[in-house]
Motif scaffolding. Structure first.
Motif, mmCIF file in Angstrom:
data_model
loop_
_atom_site.group_PDB
_atom_site.id
_atom_site.type_symbol
_atom_site.label_atom_id
_atom_site.label_comp_id
_atom_site.label_asym_id
_atom_site.label_seq_id
_atom_site.Cartn_x
_atom_site.Cartn_y
_atom_site.Cartn_z
ATOM 1 N N ASP A 201 58.561 -9.772 -13.137
ATOM 2 C CA ASP A 201 59.987 -9.665 -13.425
ATOM 3 C C ASP A 201 60.732 -9.628 -12.101
ATOM 4 O O ASP A 201 60.343 -8.900 -11.184
ATOM 5 C CB ASP A 201 60.278 -8.403 -14.236
ATOM 6 N N TYR A 202 61.809 -10.398 -11.989
ATOM 7 C CA TYR A 202 62.505 -10.487 -10.713
ATOM 8 C C TYR A 202 64.007 -10.301 -10.902
ATOM 9 O O TYR A 202 64.555 -10.587 -11.971
ATOM 10 C CB TYR A 202 62.225 -11.837 -10.037
ATOM 11 N N ALA A 203 64.647 -9.845 -9.862
ATOM 12 C CA ALA A 203 66.106 -9.680 -9.861
ATOM 13 C C ALA A 203 66.554 -9.382 -8.437
ATOM 14 O O ALA A 203 65.771 -8.924 -7.603
ATOM 15 C CB ALA A 203 66.534 -8.539 -10.795
ATOM 16 N N GLY A 204 67.818 -9.670 -8.142
ATOM 17 C CA GLY A 204 68.406 -9.275 -6.868
ATOM 18 C C GLY A 204 68.042 -10.167 -5.704
ATOM 19 O O GLY A 204 67.475 -11.260 -5.850
ATOM 20 N N GLN A 205 68.330 -9.674 -4.524
ATOM 21 C CA GLN A 205 68.233 -10.470 -3.304
ATOM 22 C C GLN A 205 66.801 -10.811 -2.911
ATOM 23 O O GLN A 205 66.564 -11.788 -2.206
ATOM 24 C CB GLN A 205 68.916 -9.717 -2.151
ATOM 25 N N THR A 206 65.840 -10.009 -3.350
ATOM 26 C CA THR A 206 64.443 -10.275 -2.974
ATOM 27 C C THR A 206 63.728 -11.174 -3.974
ATOM 28 O O THR A 206 62.549 -11.467 -3.808
ATOM 29 C CB THR A 206 63.667 -8.945 -2.852
ATOM 30 N N ALA A 207 64.437 -11.616 -5.003
ATOM 31 C CA ALA A 207 63.791 -12.352 -6.093
ATOM 32 C C ALA A 207 63.099 -13.621 -5.607
ATOM 33 O O ALA A 207 61.969 -13.914 -6.007
ATOM 34 C CB ALA A 207 64.818 -12.692 -7.169
ATOM 35 N N LEU A 208 63.756 -14.376 -4.729
ATOM 36 C CA LEU A 208 63.192 -15.664 -4.326
ATOM 37 C C LEU A 208 61.880 -15.494 -3.575
ATOM 38 O O LEU A 208 60.878 -16.154 -3.881
ATOM 39 C CB LEU A 208 64.196 -16.443 -3.465
ATOM 40 N N SER A 209 61.871 -14.609 -2.585
ATOM 41 C CA SER A 209 60.647 -14.423 -1.799
ATOM 42 C C SER A 209 59.536 -13.820 -2.656
ATOM 43 O O SER A 209 58.366 -14.217 -2.526
ATOM 44 C CB SER A 209 60.923 -13.540 -0.588
ATOM 45 N N GLU A 210 59.876 -12.892 -3.546
ATOM 46 C CA GLU A 210 58.861 -12.288 -4.412
ATOM 47 C C GLU A 210 58.256 -13.323 -5.356
ATOM 48 O O GLU A 210 57.037 -13.348 -5.565
ATOM 49 C CB GLU A 210 59.475 -11.141 -5.219
ATOM 50 N N ALA A 211 59.098 -14.162 -5.924
ATOM 51 C CA ALA A 211 58.599 -15.165 -6.866
ATOM 52 C C ALA A 211 57.719 -16.193 -6.156
ATOM 53 O O ALA A 211 56.665 -16.593 -6.676
ATOM 54 C CB ALA A 211 59.767 -15.848 -7.572
ATOM 55 N N ARG A 212 58.144 -16.645 -4.966
ATOM 56 C CA ARG A 212 57.327 -17.612 -4.223
ATOM 57 C C ARG A 212 55.964 -17.034 -3.888
ATOM 58 O O ARG A 212 54.929 -17.699 -4.039
ATOM 59 C CB ARG A 212 58.044 -18.036 -2.935
ATOM 60 N N LEU A 213 55.932 -15.787 -3.406
ATOM 61 C CA LEU A 213 54.664 -15.152 -3.047
ATOM 62 C C LEU A 213 53.781 -14.976 -4.271
ATOM 63 O O LEU A 213 52.568 -15.226 -4.226
ATOM 64 C CB LEU A 213 54.941 -13.802 -2.390
ATOM 65 N N PHE A 214 54.385 -14.571 -5.379
ATOM 66 C CA PHE A 214 53.636 -14.348 -6.615
ATOM 67 C C PHE A 214 52.959 -15.625 -7.093
ATOM 68 O O PHE A 214 51.749 -15.648 -7.357
ATOM 69 C CB PHE A 214 54.584 -13.795 -7.684
ATOM 70 N N VAL A 215 53.713 -16.710 -7.219
ATOM 71 C CA VAL A 215 53.119 -17.943 -7.753
ATOM 72 C C VAL A 215 52.142 -18.550 -6.766
ATOM 73 O O VAL A 215 51.135 -19.154 -7.171
ATOM 74 C CB VAL A 215 54.202 -18.963 -8.164
ATOM 75 N N THR A 216 52.390 -18.372 -5.468
ATOM 76 C CA THR A 216 51.467 -18.900 -4.462
ATOM 77 C C THR A 216 50.108 -18.227 -4.583
ATOM 78 O O THR A 216 49.054 -18.892 -4.593
ATOM 79 C CB THR A 216 52.038 -18.709 -3.052
ATOM 80 N N LYS A 217 50.083 -16.914 -4.693
ATOM 81 C CA LYS A 217 48.816 -16.186 -4.800
ATOM 82 C C LYS A 217 48.088 -16.528 -6.096
ATOM 83 O O LYS A 217 46.861 -16.712 -6.106
ATOM 84 C CB LYS A 217 49.071 -14.685 -4.718
ATOM 85 N N GLN A 218 48.834 -16.621 -7.187
ATOM 86 C CA GLN A 218 48.206 -16.951 -8.465
ATOM 87 C C GLN A 218 47.629 -18.371 -8.450
ATOM 88 O O GLN A 218 46.547 -18.628 -8.977
ATOM 89 C CB GLN A 218 49.223 -16.802 -9.597
ATOM 90 N N ALA A 219 48.354 -19.292 -7.842
ATOM 91 C CA ALA A 219 47.889 -20.685 -7.785
ATOM 92 C C ALA A 219 46.663 -20.810 -6.883
ATOM 93 O O ALA A 219 45.735 -21.571 -7.185
ATOM 94 C CB ALA A 219 49.014 -21.583 -7.292
ATOM 95 N N GLU A 220 46.668 -20.089 -5.771
ATOM 96 C CA GLU A 220 45.493 -20.103 -4.886
ATOM 97 C C GLU A 220 44.264 -19.605 -5.633
ATOM 98 O O GLU A 220 43.175 -20.197 -5.527
ATOM 99 C CB GLU A 220 45.757 -19.242 -3.653
ATOM 100 N N ALA A 221 44.413 -18.525 -6.398
ATOM 101 C CA ALA A 221 43.291 -17.970 -7.141
ATOM 102 C C ALA A 221 42.791 -18.927 -8.220
ATOM 103 O O ALA A 221 41.611 -18.918 -8.566
ATOM 104 C CB ALA A 221 43.697 -16.642 -7.775
ATOM 105 N N ALA A 222 43.698 -19.766 -8.735
ATOM 106 C CA ALA A 222 43.322 -20.716 -9.787
ATOM 107 C C ALA A 222 42.745 -22.005 -9.232
ATOM 108 O O ALA A 222 42.306 -22.876 -9.996
ATOM 109 C CB ALA A 222 44.537 -21.024 -10.654
ATOM 110 N N GLY A 223 42.746 -22.158 -7.909
ATOM 111 C CA GLY A 223 42.188 -23.362 -7.302
ATOM 112 C C GLY A 223 43.134 -24.543 -7.258
ATOM 113 O O GLY A 223 42.696 -25.695 -7.143
ATOM 114 N N VAL A 224 44.434 -24.300 -7.317
ATOM 115 C CA VAL A 224 45.412 -25.382 -7.208
ATOM 116 C C VAL A 224 45.367 -25.922 -5.777
ATOM 117 O O VAL A 224 45.357 -25.146 -4.820
ATOM 118 C CB VAL A 224 46.825 -24.875 -7.547
#
Length: 319
Positions: A201-224
């Motif tokens: 869940d994201y909101a506010g000024q940190t939303a963009l960096s948090e979302a990018r980091l989140f999907v990057t880590k999940q994608a790395e773990a999935a072998g993308v």
């Protein structure tokens, strides 16, 4: 209530645009409908684009012989893998490259290899061609394999094309449906994410960096693959930025894997009332409005469901 209309009812008596569904049942049938179309356009001096899957691309190129040198070709299975990028990245891109000239296009966005997940986006695309090209000096011929595509798909072809051609006979479609009404019909709720999906869940000024980091880590773990991870991060960043700019409540990112696909869903409380959003390139003089076009360009498939107070984008990246 759904309404039907003829091509002239919807596009106006003086409209130069023609959108034709070509139903074919054999290679010979396919060539009988496409080769004369190309050669007639070439004889009038107009530019021609053929954007079809590779097998039919090779078939038509060979049948055209020396005339093929005057034609632009694109593999629709690559250029149009995501139906949402066909309008801005293939059809309108070609038409806009030839201002003041009548363009002729063979576009085959629906073929037997399309999946059920992709299909609603394909029908929406075919319907919205009629809105995006209304008034343009263009003819678009869309082949449909009547042997291998199901009855629902062929029925929808009659609903999305003002004109239908079979075995050399062309006639107005009695089932043609207003494109915006048909797009609304296919604006259907998406299945819920699986219970084991990772969620942020994201909101506010940190939303963009948090979302990018989140999907990057999940994608790395999935072998993308690394290059696709970068594209995923950019696409998610665009969607989250829209949330931050246009809503006050934040949003949610969910990610999971399906067979051979990494899936990322971004949802918020916004609403996209115009189904052409993300399918038309903004004027080059406009500094904003390119984000959703860019998202469609980056992803292998984008599914969207929107209603007042809720919008969800489901992004697919092939593994």
């Amino acid at each position: 209530m759904s309404t039907t209309a003829t091509a002239t009812d919807h596009l106006g008596e003086a409209s130069p645009f023609e959108h034709i569904g070509l139903l074919y049942r054999s290679e010979a049938d396919y060539l009988a409908g496409t080769v004369p179309f190309v050669r007639t356009a070439l004889s009038s001096g107009g530019p021609v684009l053929v954007a079809v899957p590779s097998d039919n691309l090779d078939l038509l190129r060979a049948a055209l012989g020396a005339d093929a040198r005057q034609v632009d070709f694109a593999d629709m299975a690559t250029a149009g893998r995501n139906p949402g990028r066909i309008l801005p990245g293939v059809l309108l891109d070609f038409a806009d490259a030839h201002p003041g000239r009548r363009v002729s296009i063979i576009g085959e966005p629906v073929w037997p290899g399309r999946t059920g997940v992709e299909y609603p986006a394909c029908v929406t695309h075919e319907a919205l061609i009629n809105a995006a090209f209304a008034g343009r000096d263009a003819t678009i011929l869309c082949p449909y394999d009547a042997r291998r595509l199901g009855t629902v798909t062929l029925s929808d072809a009659h609903r999305t094309h003002p004109l239908v051609e079979q075995r050399g006979a062309r006639h107005p479609s009695d089932a043609y449906t207003d494109p915006l009404e048909l797009a609304a019909e296919f604006n259907r709720p998406l299945p819920f994410p699986p219970s084991d999906a990772a969620v942020l869940d994201y909101a506010g000024q940190t939303a963009l960096s948090e979302a990018r980091l989140f999907v990057t880590k999940q994608a790395e773990a999935a072998g993308v693959p690394e290059v696709r991870i970068a594209e995923l991060a950019v696409a998610v960043n665009e969607l989250v930025a829209n949330t931050v700019e246009h809503t006050a409540t934040g949003g949610r990112v969910a990610v999971w894997t399906e067979p051979d696909v990494f899936v990322c869903q971004v949802e918020d409380t916004g609403h996209l009332p115009n189904p052409l959003t993300g399918r038309l390139r903004p004027d080059i003089t406009q500094p904003r409005g390119r984000g959703l076009v860019f998202v469609n360009h980056l992803c292998d498939l984008v599914r969207v469901h929107t209603r007042p107070g809720h919008t969800e984008f489901r992004l697919h990246f092939r593994l």
